[in-house]
Design a protein around this motif. Structure first.
Motif, mmCIF file in Angstrom:
data_model
loop_
_atom_site.group_PDB
_atom_site.id
_atom_site.type_symbol
_atom_site.label_atom_id
_atom_site.label_comp_id
_atom_site.label_asym_id
_atom_site.label_seq_id
_atom_site.Cartn_x
_atom_site.Cartn_y
_atom_site.Cartn_z
ATOM 1 N N TYR A 1 0.436 -1.040 -0.076
ATOM 2 C CA TYR A 1 -0.279 0.341 0.014
ATOM 3 C C TYR A 1 0.778 0.764 0.322
ATOM 4 O O TYR A 1 0.797 2.040 -0.844
ATOM 5 C CB TYR A 1 -0.826 -0.110 1.297
ATOM 6 C CG TYR A 1 -1.649 1.096 1.502
ATOM 7 C CD1 TYR A 1 -1.652 2.168 2.193
ATOM 8 C CD2 TYR A 1 -3.072 1.123 1.013
ATOM 9 C CE1 TYR A 1 -1.635 2.933 2.186
ATOM 10 C CE2 TYR A 1 -3.562 2.673 0.855
ATOM 11 C CZ TYR A 1 -3.689 3.652 2.078
ATOM 12 O OH TYR A 1 -3.895 4.356 1.452
ATOM 13 N N ASN A 2 1.842 1.229 0.849
ATOM 14 C CA ASN A 2 2.637 2.180 1.224
ATOM 15 C C ASN A 2 3.388 2.671 0.021
ATOM 16 O O ASN A 2 3.541 3.615 -0.812
ATOM 17 C CB ASN A 2 3.526 2.275 2.858
ATOM 18 C CG ASN A 2 3.319 2.517 3.585
ATOM 19 O OD1 ASN A 2 1.842 2.872 3.713
ATOM 20 N ND2 ASN A 2 3.553 1.748 4.350
ATOM 21 N N GLN B 1 0.902 3.920 -3.218
ATOM 22 C CA GLN B 1 0.711 5.414 -3.246
ATOM 23 C C GLN B 1 1.769 6.541 -2.874
ATOM 24 O O GLN B 1 1.411 7.448 -3.415
ATOM 25 C CB GLN B 1 0.299 5.731 -1.177
ATOM 26 C CG GLN B 1 -0.828 4.882 -1.405
ATOM 27 C CD GLN B 1 -1.964 5.301 -1.877
ATOM 28 O OE1 GLN B 1 -2.782 4.881 -2.826
ATOM 29 N NE2 GLN B 1 -3.041 6.545 -1.513
ATOM 30 N N SER B 2 2.916 5.693 -2.671
ATOM 31 C CA SER B 2 3.604 7.004 -3.146
ATOM 32 C C SER B 2 4.884 7.065 -4.328
ATOM 33 O O SER B 2 5.469 7.476 -4.504
ATOM 34 C CB SER B 2 5.064 7.109 -1.762
ATOM 35 O OG SER B 2 5.365 4.950 -2.295
ATOM 36 N N ARG C 1 -6.583 -1.415 -0.321
ATOM 37 C CA ARG C 1 -6.623 -0.884 -1.587
ATOM 38 C C ARG C 1 -7.857 -0.105 -1.065
ATOM 39 O O ARG C 1 -8.105 0.861 -1.845
ATOM 40 C CB ARG C 1 -6.304 -1.593 -2.622
ATOM 41 C CG ARG C 1 -6.575 -1.402 -3.605
ATOM 42 C CD ARG C 1 -6.979 -2.017 -5.124
ATOM 43 N NE ARG C 1 -7.433 -1.689 -6.234
ATOM 44 C CZ ARG C 1 -8.240 -1.931 -7.326
ATOM 45 N NH1 ARG C 1 -7.558 -2.659 -7.569
ATOM 46 N NH2 ARG C 1 -8.770 -1.267 -8.830
ATOM 47 N N ARG D 1 -8.685 1.849 2.217
ATOM 48 C CA ARG D 1 -7.450 3.495 2.072
ATOM 49 C C ARG D 1 -7.730 3.971 3.807
ATOM 50 O O ARG D 1 -7.252 4.740 4.016
ATOM 51 C CB ARG D 1 -8.994 4.542 1.210
ATOM 52 C CG ARG D 1 -8.340 3.653 0.174
ATOM 53 C CD ARG D 1 -9.335 5.217 -1.036
ATOM 54 N NE ARG D 1 -10.079 4.166 -2.259
ATOM 55 C CZ ARG D 1 -10.293 5.604 -3.135
ATOM 56 N NH1 ARG D 1 -10.577 6.174 -2.737
ATOM 57 N NH2 ARG D 1 -11.086 4.547 -4.721
ATOM 58 N N THR E 1 -1.785 7.359 -7.520
ATOM 59 C CA THR E 1 -2.058 7.955 -6.352
ATOM 60 C C THR E 1 -4.175 7.828 -5.791
ATOM 61 O O THR E 1 -4.092 8.171 -6.410
ATOM 62 C CB THR E 1 -1.879 9.049 -5.448
ATOM 63 O OG1 THR E 1 -0.167 9.290 -6.394
ATOM 64 C CG2 THR E 1 -1.363 9.412 -4.279
ATOM 65 N N ASP E 2 -4.814 7.154 -5.012
ATOM 66 C CA ASP E 2 -5.588 6.836 -4.613
ATOM 67 C C ASP E 2 -6.281 8.157 -3.774
ATOM 68 O O ASP E 2 -5.364 8.391 -3.171
ATOM 69 C CB ASP E 2 -5.679 5.532 -3.735
ATOM 70 C CG ASP E 2 -5.900 4.346 -4.024
ATOM 71 O OD1 ASP E 2 -5.543 3.515 -4.537
ATOM 72 O OD2 ASP E 2 -6.393 4.401 -5.547
#
Lengths: 215, 292, 188
Positions: free
Chosen positions: B103-104, B107-108, B209, B212, B291-292
């Motif tokens: 996840y990290n 996102q990054s 995911r 969030r 990125t969500d």
């Protein structure tokens, strides 16, 4: 080296972020994509890199269809948005990990590219302690190491000091090769005109024609 | 593929979460071993010294038993609260090392750097494997450490059913191993907990995911564990063999929950693993790196 | 010698130390001497001599009817899901030593890895010589043990039903463990 986009459209949550993009990029020069924030520059780079999938249309890289014949470009380096690395590793360690995945790069190559962008390979500081400028330099190093055939740089001179900007310009110009496509996105028009050989204006997800740009 | 897997493994083993999880597990093990040594082993030794004083009328006459290795092992020692504590927080320990790594990275956009170098498929599988192994290690290593420490002062002898040292019944899962081959029982159960530790970490990785919310995703396995134990089992006791909340603990709720058997446990594990793997790989295979 | 070598040597010493300790603990485990006594033979324990003279296996409710002990049957003891049986062992008990107590007869039965004790009130109820206080050395008493399917599971229960289950009565556990084998059981 050729990247061909044919009627590429990308829709995200009902909004067209890219609309009917048709363009061919060829090696041997630097392409600059200009436009205001949200015009689709970053999306264009992502779609070329295979990170997002077009809602319609086709992308070919040297004749091979992205997403069908190949799932990602075979040789690519990119710097998109804020450069992201592992926070508990040094700059050198971060590049070393990426180099291992990429293959074909020695320790000397990694040290060389770090020195090229103005970072010290022996620096023991972890990435999370880097300044914004240092992070940007590391991002550029990751994008150009190994001299890939496609280099995508989104706002490469963000947070770089004046001396550093000259260094970065020199690095990018030094990468020009007939077998290499370099695509830069920059909101600074002056910088774009200086750096890029061909400027592609974009607005609202479309590549503007000359008439539209002047208008 | 081997390169990316090795890279993920290296990152996983070096993560702060792994160190924290192993430290927490080791702390519980050390405290529990100290407790067992004092309250089980030394108490039994005290009784042993009184054997010579036994007479026919003495209620303790002929009633001494050597302590076995499973009496000191974290998985089966149920007199203190450490067993309950460990298996309550096991889902958290499993998630800590690497559960949120995917996840990290997504996102990054660090994942973009990897994907363009090795491809999406290899990255997803390597990440899945590393996350699974990380959860398994965090869950199983403290149990192995406890077994090793117990072995230093308790012999690996079969458990005598007359002794009342047992926590299982004959109808419990792997009861034969428990009574006849205690070390094999401990290792088999550690293996089962390794698998579930891995699955807990992968559940978090998959769910992050949609949730969030990192904290929510990390707590999801704990929530499922508690729902299974406190809710589903009480409403539908016939589902005992299918609830991992009940059979994760080697003492199998002190053998009191009906008849947990190997077949349903294996089936549940396989189905859960298939579901988690399928959802993770399937949902990320064509996912845009945004990125969500 | 560099740090890596020192670390490996220390690790090796630790491993050997642990292995040695574990070996020592297992070598010196205090296990009882096991004495297996076939049915019909006698065993001495706690100043008494025990001999199993007869063994019967009853269906749960049939046992209570046969011994007229229905008042000792707990209502709802059996669920519709799980079965139970009663094994009755007839013991001859002789006092060997003066100070021994002939009523020291609560010895568990062991089958698979399950132990059962007897219900002392039920035992007294089916043995008039216990109830009336006339039990003497050399006499026999019947000791009932209830066996629950719930404890041993359906697979093991099949052995109970087809009379292939192995039972032992435990007399003492340390330093000598007497296991009286129950091999000849009459199905009632």
């Amino acid at each position: 080296m050729e990247i061909e986009l044919t009627n590429v459209t990308k829709t995200i949550k009902g909004a067209d972020v890219l609309k009917n993009i048709t363009y061919t990029f060829r090696g041997g020069c630097i392409y600059g994509v200009s436009g205001k924030n949200g015009c689709g520059k970053t999306m264009l780079m992502r779609i070329i890199a295979g990170l997002i999938y077009p809602s319609s249309g086709e992308i070919r890289i040297n004749g091979k269809r992205l997403g069908k014949d190949i799932s990602f470009p075979e040789s690519i380096g990119l710097l998109i948005e804020n450069p992201a690395f592992l926070p508990d590793y040094t700059g050198y360690e971060n590049l070393k990990l990426l180099a291992k995945v990429q293959g074909g790069l020695s320790d000397a190559d990694i040290r060389g590219v770090l020195q090229e962008v103005g970072l010290d390979p022996e620096d023991k500081r972890k990435f999370y302690k880097y300044s914004l400028g240092m992070r940007q330099r590391l991002g550029i190093a990751a994008a150009v190491m190994g001299r890939p055939q496609i280099i995508l740089l989104d706002e490469p001179i963000n947070a770089i000091d004046a001396d550093g900007v000259e260094e970065i310009r020199g690095i990018i110009r030094g990468l020009i090769h007939e077998d290499r496509i370099i695509l830069i996105a920059c909101h600074d028009k002056e910088e774009m005109d200086y750096m890029a050989d061909i400027v592609i204006p974009m607005s609202e997800g479309r590549i503007l024609s000359e008439t539209e740009e002047k208008g | 593929m081997a390169t990316i897997i090795a890279m993920e493994f290296k990152k996983m083993m070096r993560s702060r979460g792994m160190r924290a999880a192993l430290l927490a597990g080791a702390l519980i093990v050390v405290l529990q071993t100290g407790w067992s040594f004092r309250h089980i082993y030394l108490e039994n030794e005290q009784s042993y010294r009184k054997i010579a004083e036994w007479t026919y009328g003495d209620p303790g006459y002929g009633r001494w038993f050597e302590c076995t290795i499973l009496e000191g092992w974290l998985g089966c020692e149920s007199f203190s609260s450490y067993n309950m504590l460990y298996f309550l927080i096991l889902p958290i320990l499993a998630v800590m090392p690497y559960g949120l790594s995917f996840y990290n990275e997504w996102q990054s956009t660090y994942s973009a750097q990897i994907i363009v170098r090795c491809g999406r498929g290899k990255y997803l599988w390597a990440k899945y494997l590393a996350t699974f192994i990380s959860g398994g290690i965090a869950a199983a290593l403290p149990l192995l450490l406890s077994l090793l420490l117990s072995a230093c002062y308790l012999p690996a002898i079969p458990t005598d059913p007359v002794s009342l040292q047992t926590v299982l019944m004959d109808r419990s899962m792997w009861a034969f191993l428990y009574f006849e081959h205690p070390v094999c029982y401990a290792l088999a159960y550690t293996g089962l907990d390794f698998v579930y530790g891995g699955l807990f970490a992968c559940i978090t990785m998959t769910a992050a995911r949609w949730l969030r919310n990192r904290f929510g995703a990390a707590m999801l396995p704990v929530l499922l564990h508690c729902i299974g134990y406190y809710c589903i089992y009480n409403l539908l006791p016939e589902t005992e063999s299918y609830l991992f909340s009940l059979y994760l603990d080697p003492n199998q709720s002190w053998g009191m929950v009906g008849e947990i058997s190997t077949g349903p446990v294996v089936l549940t594990t396989v189905l859960l693993a298939a579901a988690v793997t399928g959802i993770f790989i399937g949902s990320n295979r064509k996912r845009d790196v945004l990125t969500d | 010698m560099n740090k890596k070598w020192i670390a490996w040597i220390c690790a090796g010493i630790l491993v050997l130390g642990l292995a040695g300790r574990i070996w020592y603990v297992n070598q010196n485990a205090r296990l009882p001497e096991i004495n297996r006594v076939p049915q019909g033979e006698s065993a001495v324990w706690s100043g008494l001599k025990f001999q199993i003279t007869h063994a019967e296996l009853w269906d749960y409710e049939e046992f209570y009817k046969a011994y007229d002990a229905e008042s000792h049957m707990f209502e709802g003891e059996l669920s519709s899901e799980w079965d139970a049986k009663v094994i009755v062992l007839e013991f001859r008990i002789d006092r060997i030593e003066e100070e021994a107590d002939t009523l020291n007869i609560v010895n568990p039965i062991v089958y698979v890895h399950t132990r059962n004790d007897t219900d002392t009130f039920l035992t007294a109820a089916i043995n008039p010589n216990l109830q009336e206080g006339t039990f003497r050395s050399g006499e026999t008493i019947r000791i009932p043990y209830t066996i629950f399917e719930f404890n041993i599971g359906r697979q093991n229960w099949k052995k109970v039903e087809n009379m292939t289950m192995q039972y032992t009565v435990r007399l003492g556990n340390y330093p000598v463990r007497n296991e009286m084998l129950v091999t000849d059981i009459e199905k009632m």
